[in-house]
Design a protein around this motif. Structure first.
Motif: not given
Length: 179
Positions: A58-72, A82-90, A177-179
């Protein structure tokens, strides 16, 4: 904090990416005062790096609603919050996001290691693209050509500018990417 990915961003409802991807964070906050510009530069050069762990793909994930790196979530980390689901999520507008522990990279929350996750407001986004072109002009021409072709098609369908689609619309380039 941020990430390095070797795959270009692409819209889809699935995870992708390679084992060469990683997360990073500065060891010291930019808000900490320094005695000199050289000390500040030295502080900012000290990084923690979290490489791909092979626990999941689960390295990269991208939909119109969000961009995410990492999971679980990492279950053996005894952290609060709280846990928000991803290592980084925008979010879709890249104006806010969250960071949480992830099995993909074995990382803690990148803002506060004592928490399972934390939300943040985006103040700066840096995107770097590595291209196959020999000159800066050739790389810029290719990027602009792709951007304007994509944007021209999009304008026919809608009058709104979609930042997420612009970010992920260049399949041949590799992005940092640098967030």
């Amino acid at each position: 904090f941020g990430c390095f990915t070797t795959e270009p961003w692409k819209l889809g409802g699935y995870y992708y990416g390679t084992s060469d991807s990683f997360l990073w964070r500065m060891r010291r906050s930019r808000k900490e005062s320094s005695q000199s510009v050289m000390q500040q530069a030295l502080n900012e050069s000290k990084l923690d790096v979290f490489p791909y762990t092979c626990h999941n793909n689960h390295v990269q994930f991208c939909m119109n609603e969000r961009l995410a790196i990492g999971d679980c979530e990492i279950s053996d980390m005894s952290c609060g919050g709280q846990h928000y689901g991803n290592a980084i999520r925008l979010n879709a507008t890249m104006s806010s996001g969250s960071t949480s522990t992830s099995e993909t990279f074995g990382n803690p929350c990148l803002i506060d290691s004592h928490l399972r996750g934390k939300e943040f407001k985006v103040t700066n986004v840096e995107l770097w693209a590595m291209t196959q072109h020999d000159t800066l002009d050739a790389a810029e021409d290719a990027e602009l050509h792709t951007l304007f072709l994509t944007e021209s098609r999009r304008r026919k369908a809608s009058r709104n500018l979609n930042l997420m689609e612009i970010l992920v619309s260049t399949p041949r380039s590799k992005r940092v990417q640098h967030f």
